[in-house]
Design an enzyme around this catalytic site. Structure first.
Site, mmCIF file in Angstrom:
data_model
loop_
_atom_site.group_PDB
_atom_site.id
_atom_site.type_symbol
_atom_site.label_atom_id
_atom_site.label_comp_id
_atom_site.label_asym_id
_atom_site.label_seq_id
_atom_site.Cartn_x
_atom_site.Cartn_y
_atom_site.Cartn_z
ATOM 1 N N ALA A 173 0.817 -1.214 0.000
ATOM 2 C CA ALA A 173 0.000 0.000 0.000
ATOM 3 C C ALA A 173 0.854 1.269 0.000
ATOM 4 C CB ALA A 173 -0.933 0.005 1.212
ATOM 5 N N CYS A 174 2.157 1.114 -0.192
ATOM 6 C CA CYS A 174 3.063 2.255 -0.154
ATOM 7 C C CYS A 174 3.546 2.599 -1.561
ATOM 8 C CB CYS A 174 4.268 1.941 0.736
ATOM 9 S SG CYS A 174 5.319 3.374 1.012
ATOM 10 N N ILE A 175 3.533 3.904 -1.879
ATOM 11 C CA ILE A 175 4.003 4.352 -3.195
ATOM 12 C C ILE A 175 5.157 5.348 -3.057
ATOM 13 C CG2 ILE A 175 1.858 3.885 -4.426
ATOM 14 C CD1 ILE A 175 1.125 6.839 -4.078
#
Length: 323
Positions: A173-175
């Site tokens: 869920a990390c960009i």
């Protein structure tokens, strides 16, 4: 430096010395306590809440409560201690967090574990917070992060951190890697290997875990604990709404730096997604333990330490692309 990630590595089996995998001991001493498995759910609002924290603590699993409802933390520590359970909380580095530490001290509330939860943990402000907590609440086990380099490990340990958290942006869920160009996305396991060589205290590997075998790989490369997000989201006990699409059930999962968590689109380095509904988290945790017991049997030992001694190979192409 040799760069690789979880899917690029295979561990090499040793002669098995146990008759059944049930003989393998997956327990880990982490700080003042011993836990069933070296796994901790991510301290994200979409993964952990009060009820799940209680359930985990009652069943000898480690947890870290998130910091996104700061006004509830004092009552949370009281609630856990009233039930003779350990309290494990998260803090940030803003001024009001110092006031919070002072409040805990004044009320004689000492959480067993305090995690300084910052996206870029190699920071003068994190060092300052470590030192403040160790001064005011010296009995608390302080975890600091997140970091990606040996220099960061040394600086946080020297400041007084009892453990560090390794991983900058590898989570599903990390960009961060896309928005900033920085991070350990794509080479998280190599970053763990690099950091563990400098560490003198325990490490939590945070992010990039996609399969149960990745837990064993994390242990092999120096992790005492493995923080898992998406794989421990989507359960009955998980926060987030249950959503049905085309007859299939899903639950919400979002990053701590997402617009969903922040409530506004600013400095967004996370995203929201749906994860398949998985039933009870108890079943997932048992499966993780059983798979880790199998890993120990393949390592030729009886406990987690045996995994740290095995050889490994870097495969030419990701093992996932071969299936």
């Amino acid at each position: 430096m040799s760069v690789f990630d979880y899917d690029d590595i295979q561990l090499v089996p040793n002669k098995c010395v146990i008759e059944s995998r049930s003989e393998a001991d997956t327990s880990i001493k982490f700080g003042p306590m011993t836990f069933k498995i070296p796994v901790v759910p991510a301290n994200m609002a979409s993964v952990i809440d009060d009820d799940l924290a209680i359930q985990l603590a009652q069943n000898q699993y480690f947890y870290i409560m998130h910091r996104f409802a700061p006004e509830t933390r004092v009552d949370f520590v009281k609630k856990m201690h009233d039930q003779d359970l350990f309290a494990s909380i998260s803090v940030g580095i803003k001024k009001e967090e110092y006031d919070f530490i002072d409040e805990l001290k004044d009320k004689k509330l000492v959480p067993e574990y305090i995690t300084i939860d910052v996206a870029h943990g190699h920071s003068d402000f994190v060092i300052k917070m470590i030192q403040y907590i160790k001064e005011k609440l010296p009995e608390s086990f302080v975890i600091a992060g997140n970091v990606a380099t040996p220099d960061a490990i040394r600086d946080l340990e020297n400041a007084g951190a009892d453990a560090t958290k390794v991983g900058v942006g590898p989570g599903k869920a990390c960009i961060t890697k896309l928005k900033t160009g920085f991070g350990t996305g794509g080479w998280q396991l190599a970053a763990l290997r690099l950091c563990s060589k400098a560490a003198r205290k325990p490490i939590i590997a945070d992010g990039g875990i996609r399969h149960n075998g990745d837990i064993a790989k994390s242990v092999r490369f120096g992790a005492s604990m493995v923080m898992i997000g998406s794989m421990l989201a989507g359960h009955v006990e998980s926060p987030g709404n249950l959503i049905k699409i085309d007859g299939k059930n899903y639950k919400q999962y979002w990053g701590s730096a997402s617009e969903t968590q922040k409530g506004a689109y600013r400095n967004v380095e996370g995203k929201q997604m749906l994860v398949p509904f998985k039933g009870s988290i108890d079943d997932t945790l048992v499966e993780m333990q059983e798979d880790l017991q199998s890993s120990i049997s393949y390592a030729g030992g009886r406990d987690l330490e045996s995994i740290t001694k095995v050889d490994y190979v870097v495969v030419k192409d990701s093992i996932m692309e071969r299936n």
